[in-house]
Design an enzyme around this catalytic site. Structure first.
Site, PDB file in Angstrom:
ATOM      1  N   ASP A   1      14.822  26.563  19.895  1.00 39.76           N
ATOM      2  CA  ASP A   1      15.711  25.286  19.354  1.00 39.76           C
ATOM      3  C   ASP A   1      15.946  25.869  17.822  1.00 39.76           C
ATOM      4  O   ASP A   1      15.132  26.437  17.141  1.00 39.76           O
ATOM      5  CB  ASP A   1      15.089  23.935  19.532  1.00 39.76           C
ATOM      6  CG  ASP A   1      15.680  22.968  18.723  1.00 39.76           C
ATOM      7  OD1 ASP A   1      17.125  23.087  18.993  1.00 39.76           O
ATOM      8  OD2 ASP A   1      15.115  22.091  17.943  1.00 39.76           O
ATOM      9  N   LEU A   2      16.741  25.068  16.971  1.00 39.61           N
ATOM     10  CA  LEU A   2      17.185  25.710  15.481  1.00 39.61           C
ATOM     11  C   LEU A   2      16.444  24.474  14.900  1.00 39.61           C
ATOM     12  O   LEU A   2      15.666  24.752  14.167  1.00 39.61           O
ATOM     13  CB  LEU A   2      18.663  25.785  15.572  1.00 39.61           C
ATOM     14  CG  LEU A   2      19.151  26.075  14.128  1.00 39.61           C
ATOM     15  CD1 LEU A   2      18.605  27.526  13.458  1.00 39.61           C
ATOM     16  CD2 LEU A   2      20.722  26.107  14.072  1.00 39.61           C
ATOM     17  N   ASP A   3      17.183  23.176  14.821  1.00 41.71           N
ATOM     18  CA  ASP A   3      17.053  22.230  13.912  1.00 41.71           C
ATOM     19  C   ASP A   3      15.558  21.814  14.253  1.00 41.71           C
ATOM     20  O   ASP A   3      15.048  21.146  15.307  1.00 41.71           O
ATOM     21  CB  ASP A   3      17.970  20.841  14.307  1.00 41.71           C
ATOM     22  CG  ASP A   3      19.392  21.497  13.756  1.00 41.71           C
ATOM     23  OD1 ASP A   3      19.512  22.273  12.609  1.00 41.71           O
ATOM     24  OD2 ASP A   3      20.184  21.125  14.095  1.00 41.71           O
TER      25      ASP A   3
ATOM     26  N   THR B   1      16.957  20.826   9.306  1.00 47.84           N
ATOM     27  CA  THR B   1      18.331  20.294   8.752  1.00 47.84           C
ATOM     28  C   THR B   1      18.476  18.740   9.171  1.00 47.84           C
ATOM     29  O   THR B   1      19.454  18.035   8.926  1.00 47.84           O
ATOM     30  CB  THR B   1      19.312  21.023   9.664  1.00 47.84           C
ATOM     31  OG1 THR B   1      19.091  21.019  10.920  1.00 47.84           O
ATOM     32  CG2 THR B   1      19.605  22.347   9.107  1.00 47.84           C
TER      33      THR B   1
ATOM     34  N   LYS C   1      17.060  13.308  16.852  1.00 48.26           N
ATOM     35  CA  LYS C   1      16.735  14.401  16.678  1.00 48.26           C
ATOM     36  C   LYS C   1      17.003  15.048  18.244  1.00 48.26           C
ATOM     37  O   LYS C   1      16.476  14.478  19.084  1.00 48.26           O
ATOM     38  CB  LYS C   1      15.053  14.762  16.743  1.00 48.26           C
ATOM     39  CG  LYS C   1      14.836  14.453  15.082  1.00 48.26           C
ATOM     40  CD  LYS C   1      13.373  14.746  15.110  1.00 48.26           C
ATOM     41  CE  LYS C   1      13.201  14.596  13.334  1.00 48.26           C
ATOM     42  NZ  LYS C   1      11.799  14.768  13.036  1.00 48.26           N
TER      43      LYS C   1
ATOM     44  N   VAL D   1      19.794  15.367  19.484  1.00 50.70           N
ATOM     45  CA  VAL D   1      20.956  14.495  20.376  1.00 50.70           C
ATOM     46  C   VAL D   1      22.171  14.993  19.918  1.00 50.70           C
ATOM     47  O   VAL D   1      22.417  15.431  18.751  1.00 50.70           O
ATOM     48  CB  VAL D   1      20.700  13.052  20.051  1.00 50.70           C
ATOM     49  CG1 VAL D   1      22.000  12.311  20.514  1.00 50.70           C
ATOM     50  CG2 VAL D   1      19.472  12.454  20.586  1.00 50.70           C
TER      51      VAL D   1
ATOM     52  N   ARG E   1      26.100  15.264  18.556  1.00 52.78           N
ATOM     53  CA  ARG E   1      27.022  14.650  17.633  1.00 52.78           C
ATOM     54  C   ARG E   1      27.383  13.533  18.454  1.00 52.78           C
ATOM     55  O   ARG E   1      27.537  12.381  17.541  1.00 52.78           O
ATOM     56  CB  ARG E   1      27.902  15.975  16.953  1.00 52.78           C
ATOM     57  CG  ARG E   1      28.534  15.213  15.869  1.00 52.78           C
ATOM     58  CD  ARG E   1      29.829  16.005  15.318  1.00 52.78           C
ATOM     59  NE  ARG E   1      29.099  17.415  15.162  1.00 52.78           N
ATOM     60  CZ  ARG E   1      29.904  18.581  15.210  1.00 52.78           C
ATOM     61  NH1 ARG E   1      31.317  18.302  14.746  1.00 52.78           N
ATOM     62  NH2 ARG E   1      29.561  19.777  15.139  1.00 52.78           N
TER      63      ARG E   1
ATOM     64  N   SER F   1      20.333  25.851  21.140  1.00 50.28           N
ATOM     65  CA  SER F   1      20.416  24.800  20.088  1.00 50.28           C
ATOM     66  C   SER F   1      21.736  23.833  20.665  1.00 50.28           C
ATOM     67  O   SER F   1      22.848  24.427  21.202  1.00 50.28           O
ATOM     68  CB  SER F   1      20.759  25.232  18.885  1.00 50.28           C
ATOM     69  OG  SER F   1      21.440  24.162  18.112  1.00 50.28           O
ATOM     70  N   ALA F   2      21.604  22.379  20.372  1.00 47.38           N
ATOM     71  CA  ALA F   2      22.631  21.474  20.600  1.00 47.38           C
ATOM     72  C   ALA F   2      23.848  21.504  19.726  1.00 47.38           C
ATOM     73  O   ALA F   2      24.832  21.140  19.682  1.00 47.38           O
ATOM     74  CB  ALA F   2      22.050  20.192  20.531  1.00 47.38           C
ATOM     75  N   SER F   3      23.297  22.230  18.247  1.00 49.65           N
ATOM     76  CA  SER F   3      24.305  22.257  17.172  1.00 49.65           C
ATOM     77  C   SER F   3      25.592  23.189  17.368  1.00 49.65           C
ATOM     78  O   SER F   3      25.436  24.248  18.008  1.00 49.65           O
ATOM     79  CB  SER F   3      23.468  22.602  15.964  1.00 49.65           C
ATOM     80  OG  SER F   3      24.455  22.579  14.926  1.00 49.65           O
TER      81      SER F   3
ATOM     82  N   LYS G   1      20.745  18.380  26.096  1.00 46.35           N
ATOM     83  CA  LYS G   1      19.612  18.276  26.647  1.00 46.35           C
ATOM     84  C   LYS G   1      19.485  16.766  26.864  1.00 46.35           C
ATOM     85  O   LYS G   1      19.649  15.571  26.042  1.00 46.35           O
ATOM     86  CB  LYS G   1      18.449  18.722  25.439  1.00 46.35           C
ATOM     87  CG  LYS G   1      18.731  20.228  24.959  1.00 46.35           C
ATOM     88  CD  LYS G   1      17.948  20.373  23.545  1.00 46.35           C
ATOM     89  CE  LYS G   1      18.480  21.756  23.413  1.00 46.35           C
ATOM     90  NZ  LYS G   1      17.738  22.084  21.864  1.00 46.35           N
TER      91      LYS G   1
ATOM     92  N   GLU H   1      10.451  23.837  21.084  1.00 47.66           N
ATOM     93  CA  GLU H   1      11.134  22.643  20.733  1.00 47.66           C
ATOM     94  C   GLU H   1      10.591  21.596  19.962  1.00 47.66           C
ATOM     95  O   GLU H   1       9.067  21.469  20.272  1.00 47.66           O
ATOM     96  CB  GLU H   1      11.488  21.886  22.210  1.00 47.66           C
ATOM     97  CG  GLU H   1      12.774  22.335  22.587  1.00 47.66           C
ATOM     98  CD  GLU H   1      14.054  21.621  21.723  1.00 47.66           C
ATOM     99  OE1 GLU H   1      13.582  20.651  20.995  1.00 47.66           O
ATOM    100  OE2 GLU H   1      15.214  21.768  22.028  1.00 47.66           O
ATOM    101  N   ASP H   2      11.272  20.812  19.064  1.00 47.48           N
ATOM    102  CA  ASP H   2      10.668  19.934  18.600  1.00 47.48           C
ATOM    103  C   ASP H   2      10.972  18.245  18.904  1.00 47.48           C
ATOM    104  O   ASP H   2      10.450  17.368  18.381  1.00 47.48           O
ATOM    105  CB  ASP H   2      10.965  19.830  16.820  1.00 47.48           C
ATOM    106  CG  ASP H   2      12.502  19.670  16.306  1.00 47.48           C
ATOM    107  OD1 ASP H   2      13.412  20.116  17.548  1.00 47.48           O
ATOM    108  OD2 ASP H   2      12.787  18.787  15.673  1.00 47.48           O
TER     109      ASP H   2
END
Ligand code: BG6
Ligand code: MG
Length: 216
Positions: A10-12, A18, A46, A48, A50, A115-117, A146, A170-171
């Site tokens: 995951d990224l964020d 971020t 987090k 989730v 946009r 990532s979801a971003s 997710k 994952e966070d």
């Protein structure tokens, strides 16, 4: 010997933090709409998407908007967010993240982003890490958020391994569930109280080693 052939990150909250930029931009939007948005509320966002984040924020403010208005609000927030991430530098990489990816790659383990971003390309370029991923799957490539496993399954497919051969980092609770739903092992980044369903929880990638990976 480990049977792990790929690590999906995951990224964020895993590679960079971020959440603070997302928070500032959402708070500005909430304030413009006439209500406050606290850091405590921000926890709900987090991992989730946009669109879903905006729905949660409008719910907090008790506000209803048409789909067209919602699109305009999400775009307004994203423009502020993009202004902030455009200022990011490699100094913002979380401790151990770059080193662990390099360790994986040196050991022949594939690396992918999940990532979801929709802004992951911008962030990876700003922190100079795009070249450390064999595949990049983000919010631009998936239709299901997710805890649906789509983003991780596409990551596994892109690097040519089966879900059982993958470990996800994952966070967010939704991300841990997504990995489990995809039949993958998962390492939680954060607190065991929150991410208890993960196979292992560490405080950051600086605490991760190939030995720990091999024992999963
Ligand atoms: C996730 C973040 O990685 O991406 C969420 O944890 C965010 O907070 C989501 O809402 C979507 O990001 P973006 O950049 O497409 O608005
Ligand atoms: Mg995250």
């Amino acid at each position: 010997m480990s049977t792990i052939k790929a690590c999906i990150f995951d990224l964020d909250g895993v590679i960079v933090d971020t959440a603070v930029y997302h928070y500032k931009a959402w708070k500005r939007l909430a304030n413009e709409l006439g209500f406050d948005f606290t850091e405590h509320d921000n926890e709900q966002l987090k991992g989730v998407s946009r669109v879903r984040s905006l729905e949660i924020i409008l719910q907090i403010g008790g506000i209803t908007k048409t789909p067209a208005e919602q699109e305009e609000l999400a775009t307004r927030k994203n423009n502020w967010y993009v202004d902030m991430i455009n200022q990011m530098t490699p100094a913002e990489i979380l401790p151990g993240a770059k080193e662990f990816l390099e360790t994986c790659r040196a050991a022949g383990i594939k690396t992918a982003l999940g990532s979801a971003s929709k802004n992951s390309g911008t962030i990876l370029n700003k922190i100079n890490m795009a070249g450390l991923f064999d595949a990049i799957i983000d919010g631009n490539h998936v239709s299901k958020a997710k805890p649906d496993p789509e983003v991780f399954l596409k990551g596994a497919e892109a690097v040519g391994v089966t879900p059982a051969e993958c470990v996800v980092f994952e966070d967010a609770i939704a991300g841990v569930e997504a990995a489990i739903n995809g039949g993958m092992k998962v390492v939680g980044i954060g607190s065991p109280d929150v991410l208890g369903r993960a196979n292992l929880v560490v405080s950051g990638l600086d605490k991760m080693t190939l030995e720990k990976l091999g024992k999963l």
